[in-house]
Design a protein around this motif. Sequence first.
Motif, PDB file in Angstrom:
ATOM      1  N   ALA A 170       0.847  -1.207   0.000  1.00 29.36           N
ATOM      2  CA  ALA A 170       0.000   0.000   0.000  1.00 29.36           C
ATOM      3  C   ALA A 170       0.880   1.254   0.000  1.00 29.36           C
ATOM      4  CB  ALA A 170      -0.929  -0.007   1.209  1.00 29.36           C
ATOM      5  N   GLU A 171       1.991   1.204   0.758  1.00 32.75           N
ATOM      6  CA  GLU A 171       2.934   2.337   0.790  1.00 32.75           C
ATOM      7  C   GLU A 171       3.495   2.590  -0.611  1.00 32.75           C
ATOM      8  OE1 GLU A 171       3.672   4.424   3.134  1.00 32.75           O
ATOM      9  OE2 GLU A 171       3.204   3.466   5.063  1.00 32.75           O
ATOM     10  N   GLU A 172       3.877   1.503  -1.295  1.00 31.48           N
ATOM     11  CA  GLU A 172       4.385   1.640  -2.678  1.00 31.48           C
ATOM     12  C   GLU A 172       3.302   2.207  -3.579  1.00 31.48           C
ATOM     13  OE1 GLU A 172       7.412   1.225  -4.090  1.00 31.48           O
ATOM     14  OE2 GLU A 172       8.042   1.002  -2.012  1.00 31.48           O
ATOM     15  N   ALA A 173       2.093   1.669  -3.436  1.00 35.57           N
ATOM     16  CA  ALA A 173       0.970   2.097  -4.294  1.00 35.57           C
ATOM     17  C   ALA A 173       0.727   3.595  -4.149  1.00 35.57           C
ATOM     18  CB  ALA A 173      -0.292   1.313  -3.943  1.00 35.57           C
ATOM     19  N   ALA A 174       0.866   4.078  -2.923  1.00 35.09           N
ATOM     20  CA  ALA A 174       0.596   5.500  -2.662  1.00 35.09           C
ATOM     21  C   ALA A 174       1.617   6.408  -3.346  1.00 35.09           C
ATOM     22  CB  ALA A 174       0.579   5.760  -1.156  1.00 35.09           C
ATOM     23  N   LYS A 175       2.769   5.825  -3.743  1.00 41.43           N
ATOM     24  CA  LYS A 175       3.815   6.643  -4.388  1.00 41.43           C
ATOM     25  C   LYS A 175       3.687   6.663  -5.916  1.00 41.43           C
ATOM     26  CE  LYS A 175       7.240   5.176  -0.966  1.00 41.43           C
ATOM     27  NZ  LYS A 175       8.233   4.091  -0.846  1.00 41.43           N
ATOM     28  N   THR A 176       2.745   5.889  -6.465  1.00 41.26           N
ATOM     29  CA  THR A 176       2.722   5.698  -7.923  1.00 41.26           C
ATOM     30  C   THR A 176       1.997   6.791  -8.691  1.00 41.26           C
ATOM     31  OG1 THR A 176       0.663   4.443  -7.746  1.00 41.26           O
ATOM     32  CG2 THR A 176       2.728   3.171  -7.734  1.00 41.26           C
ATOM     33  N   GLY A 177       1.289   7.651  -7.969  1.00 37.56           N
ATOM     34  CA  GLY A 177       0.464   8.636  -8.674  1.00 37.56           C
ATOM     35  C   GLY A 177      -0.932   8.105  -8.950  1.00 37.56           C
ATOM     36  N   ALA A 178      -1.233   6.888  -8.435  1.00 43.77           N
ATOM     37  CA  ALA A 178      -2.602   6.372  -8.551  1.00 43.77           C
ATOM     38  C   ALA A 178      -3.502   7.165  -7.604  1.00 43.77           C
ATOM     39  CB  ALA A 178      -2.639   4.895  -8.208  1.00 43.77           C
ATOM     40  N   GLN A 179      -4.762   7.328  -8.000  1.00 43.27           N
ATOM     41  CA  GLN A 179      -5.700   8.088  -7.165  1.00 43.27           C
ATOM     42  C   GLN A 179      -6.319   7.220  -6.071  1.00 43.27           C
ATOM     43  OE1 GLN A 179      -5.424   8.756 -10.474  1.00 43.27           O
ATOM     44  NE2 GLN A 179      -4.635  10.791  -9.991  1.00 43.27           N
ATOM     45  N   ALA A 180      -6.354   5.901  -6.301  1.00 44.30           N
ATOM     46  CA  ALA A 180      -7.003   5.016  -5.321  1.00 44.30           C
ATOM     47  C   ALA A 180      -6.367   3.641  -5.369  1.00 44.30           C
ATOM     48  CB  ALA A 180      -8.502   4.904  -5.631  1.00 44.30           C
ATOM     49  N   LEU A 181      -6.563   2.897  -4.288  1.00 43.90           N
ATOM     50  CA  LEU A 181      -6.219   1.482  -4.289  1.00 43.90           C
ATOM     51  C   LEU A 181      -7.418   0.713  -3.768  1.00 43.90           C
ATOM     52  CD1 LEU A 181      -5.607   0.317  -1.173  1.00 43.90           C
ATOM     53  CD2 LEU A 181      -3.545   1.687  -1.459  1.00 43.90           C
ATOM     54  N   VAL A 182      -7.512  -0.532  -4.200  1.00 48.34           N
ATOM     55  CA  VAL A 182      -8.588  -1.386  -3.699  1.00 48.34           C
ATOM     56  C   VAL A 182      -7.980  -2.454  -2.806  1.00 48.34           C
ATOM     57  CG1 VAL A 182     -10.632  -2.760  -4.270  1.00 48.34           C
ATOM     58  CG2 VAL A 182      -9.746  -1.116  -5.951  1.00 48.34           C
ATOM     59  N   VAL A 183      -8.342  -2.420  -1.525  1.00 47.60           N
ATOM     60  CA  VAL A 183      -7.977  -3.510  -0.628  1.00 47.60           C
ATOM     61  C   VAL A 183      -8.819  -4.710  -1.058  1.00 47.60           C
ATOM     62  CG1 VAL A 183      -8.071  -4.356   1.740  1.00 47.60           C
ATOM     63  CG2 VAL A 183      -7.400  -1.978   1.281  1.00 47.60           C
ATOM     64  N   SER A 184      -8.144  -5.746  -1.543  1.00 50.41           N
ATOM     65  CA  SER A 184      -8.882  -6.848  -2.173  1.00 50.41           C
ATOM     66  C   SER A 184      -8.010  -8.091  -2.226  1.00 50.41           C
ATOM     67  CB  SER A 184      -9.254  -6.436  -3.608  1.00 50.41           C
ATOM     68  OG  SER A 184      -9.803  -7.525  -4.330  1.00 50.41           O
ATOM     69  N   ASN A 185      -8.623  -9.255  -2.019  1.00 48.56           N
ATOM     70  CA  ASN A 185      -7.931 -10.521  -2.301  1.00 48.56           C
ATOM     71  C   ASN A 185      -8.615 -11.231  -3.463  1.00 48.56           C
ATOM     72  OD1 ASN A 185     -10.236 -11.713  -1.110  1.00 48.56           O
ATOM     73  ND2 ASN A 185      -9.259 -11.676   0.906  1.00 48.56           N
ATOM     74  N   HIS A 186      -9.220 -10.420  -4.330  1.00 52.39           N
ATOM     75  CA  HIS A 186      -9.831 -10.943  -5.564  1.00 52.39           C
ATOM     76  C   HIS A 186     -11.009 -11.862  -5.229  1.00 52.39           C
ATOM     77  CE1 HIS A 186      -8.612 -10.890  -9.917  1.00 52.39           C
ATOM     78  NE2 HIS A 186      -9.525 -11.842  -9.990  1.00 52.39           N
ATOM     79  N   GLY A 187     -11.698 -11.526  -4.133  1.00 49.75           N
ATOM     80  CA  GLY A 187     -12.869 -12.328  -3.761  1.00 49.75           C
ATOM     81  C   GLY A 187     -12.518 -13.768  -3.417  1.00 49.75           C
ATOM     82  N   GLY A 188     -11.342 -13.958  -2.796  1.00 47.70           N
ATOM     83  CA  GLY A 188     -10.947 -15.317  -2.393  1.00 47.70           C
ATOM     84  C   GLY A 188     -10.698 -16.235  -3.575  1.00 47.70           C
ATOM     85  N   ARG A 189     -10.325 -15.659  -4.709  1.00 47.94           N
ATOM     86  CA  ARG A 189     -10.105 -16.462  -5.919  1.00 47.94           C
ATOM     87  C   ARG A 189      -8.630 -16.602  -6.242  1.00 47.94           C
ATOM     88  NH1 ARG A 189     -14.785 -16.458  -8.969  1.00 47.94           N
ATOM     89  NH2 ARG A 189     -13.834 -16.344 -11.014  1.00 47.94           N
ATOM     90  N   GLN A 190      -7.758 -15.945  -5.471  1.00 45.85           N
ATOM     91  CA  GLN A 190      -6.334 -15.964  -5.780  1.00 45.85           C
ATOM     92  C   GLN A 190      -5.542 -16.649  -4.667  1.00 45.85           C
ATOM     93  OE1 GLN A 190      -6.215 -15.881  -9.066  1.00 45.85           O
ATOM     94  NE2 GLN A 190      -4.381 -14.626  -8.878  1.00 45.85           N
ATOM     95  N   LEU A 191      -4.924 -15.887  -3.763  1.00 43.02           N
ATOM     96  CA  LEU A 191      -4.063 -16.497  -2.740  1.00 43.02           C
ATOM     97  C   LEU A 191      -4.921 -17.078  -1.616  1.00 43.02           C
ATOM     98  CD1 LEU A 191      -1.220 -17.070  -1.631  1.00 43.02           C
ATOM     99  CD2 LEU A 191      -1.286 -14.809  -0.559  1.00 43.02           C
ATOM    100  N   ASP A 192      -5.204 -18.363  -1.718  1.00 42.25           N
ATOM    101  CA  ASP A 192      -5.953 -19.009  -0.637  1.00 42.25           C
ATOM    102  C   ASP A 192      -5.053 -19.068   0.593  1.00 42.25           C
ATOM    103  OD1 ASP A 192      -8.205 -20.372   0.436  1.00 42.25           O
ATOM    104  OD2 ASP A 192      -7.090 -22.247   0.250  1.00 42.25           O
ATOM    105  N   GLY A 193      -5.626 -18.686   1.752  1.00 45.05           N
ATOM    106  CA  GLY A 193      -4.818 -18.606   2.960  1.00 45.05           C
ATOM    107  C   GLY A 193      -4.420 -17.172   3.270  1.00 45.05           C
ATOM    108  N   ALA A 194      -4.701 -16.271   2.340  1.00 45.30           N
ATOM    109  CA  ALA A 194      -4.489 -14.840   2.627  1.00 45.30           C
ATOM    110  C   ALA A 194      -5.563 -14.392   3.615  1.00 45.30           C
ATOM    111  CB  ALA A 194      -4.598 -14.029   1.333  1.00 45.30           C
ATOM    112  N   PRO A 195      -5.285 -13.312   4.360  1.00 45.41           N
ATOM    113  CA  PRO A 195      -6.326 -12.811   5.266  1.00 45.41           C
ATOM    114  C   PRO A 195      -7.528 -12.295   4.494  1.00 45.41           C
ATOM    115  CG  PRO A 195      -4.383 -11.385   5.304  1.00 45.41           C
ATOM    116  CD  PRO A 195      -4.054 -12.537   4.410  1.00 45.41           C
ATOM    117  N   SER A 196      -8.635 -12.205   5.202  1.00 46.43           N
ATOM    118  CA  SER A 196      -9.816 -11.590   4.580  1.00 46.43           C
ATOM    119  C   SER A 196      -9.499 -10.119   4.306  1.00 46.43           C
ATOM    120  CB  SER A 196     -11.013 -11.691   5.519  1.00 46.43           C
ATOM    121  OG  SER A 196     -10.786 -10.911   6.674  1.00 46.43           O
TER     122      SER A 196
END
Length: 378
Positions: free
Chosen positions: A260-286
Amino acid sequence: MKHITCIEDLRQVHKRKVPKAFFDYADRGSYSEDTLRANVDDLQQIKFRQRILVDVSKRDLSTTILGEPAALPLILAPVGLTGMQYGDGEIHACRAAQAAGIPYTLSTMSICSIEDVAANVDKPFWFQLYVMKDRGFIKALIERAIAAKCSALVLTVDLQVIGQRHADIKNGMTVPPEWSLSKLVDFATKPAWVAGVLRGKRRTFGNLVGHLKGTDDITALGTWIATQFDTTLNWKDVEWIRSIWPGKLILKGILDVEDAEEAAKTGAQALVVSNHGGRQLDGAPSSIEVLPEVVDAVGSRIEILFDGGIRSGQDVMRALALGAKSCMIGRAYIHGLGAYGGPGVAKALDIIRNELSVTMGLCGVNTIAEIDDHVLAI
Ligand SMILES: Cc1cc2nc3c(=O)[nH]c(=O)nc-3n(C[C@H](O)[C@H](O)[C@H](O)COP(=O)(O)O)c2cc1C
Ligand SMILES: CCCCCCC(=O)C(=O)O
């Protein structure tokens, strides 16, 4: 639709009407589905603080998303293959979002193309980008999004490799689709779905027409993605995309404070806190588990959007209370679309809007801006 009172009701109709391979593709998650379940369960465990005898007669659910007015703190998330849940599903979903006064995000992996959607809706929509190996194609795709006047680019950063979804393999979800007798029988019992999809504009990835490679042989989704998606994608590429996309940029799929710290430096206006709806890294936090720490770390520098597990207006309120500015929904609207097409998406949005409004009333708040952790019983 009088008997439909909650998103789960829409899910049950979706399950009945749409072939199993496509329903499961939407509904299920990766590997053991622990993260998929955690998204939903962790939200539901958050308790509200009931407040009484507050004048809540003037409740107002409107807000701003990336500086633009929105009728609700909601966005329709990018969903691949939406047009296989319902013919021309992307157009129906986008129209429903625009009628409800909220943004719609078209996936790179949509059935209707950017141009199909742009020609059939009134207002600009957001475009979600997956970065593939052929950078010339990606640049052209971004130029198409610019030409279609897309109002934000959502760069998804959590799918360089695909988390295996067991159901998709068992159901023969391949590129191009694999046929079997049981699949044909399943399709034959869903004639309305078949007719709708046949009436639709396309039956392949609309944005990739003329560019589909590696589809001569049937390959499982994961294998096909491995041939197409760029596993070398890194922060330098975000700089490249930032340099060629002049509009609002959103990084989707952040689940870690350092990222998130890196994302904030990119010039992006927003970030989405997301684990892709539990479809990607199983075992990641909610998603909801990590939301507060991301908000604490970068919330004053970049707009924080949230998704994962939202199935009700109460869930939206929970995410806003923990610092999200707005929420994306995926399955909640896809269940509506699969069940009833555009009116089903509108119904899903009505359900969530009413639930959010009632929850605000019972917590003693009138505006979205007032929602913070004081509405929670913690
Ligand atoms: C069927 C399906 C397809 C998806 N396809 C994409 C996609 O093409 N691009 C993307 O960034 N996210 C995709 N996602 C993830 C969603 O954008 C979103 O992060 C997720 O659905 C949120 O979780 P929820 O379904 O619990 O609301 C997909 C999700 C689903 C359910
Ligand atoms: C059929 C290709 C699907 C690509 C990935 C879409 C997605 O993000 C997801 O299924 O999740």
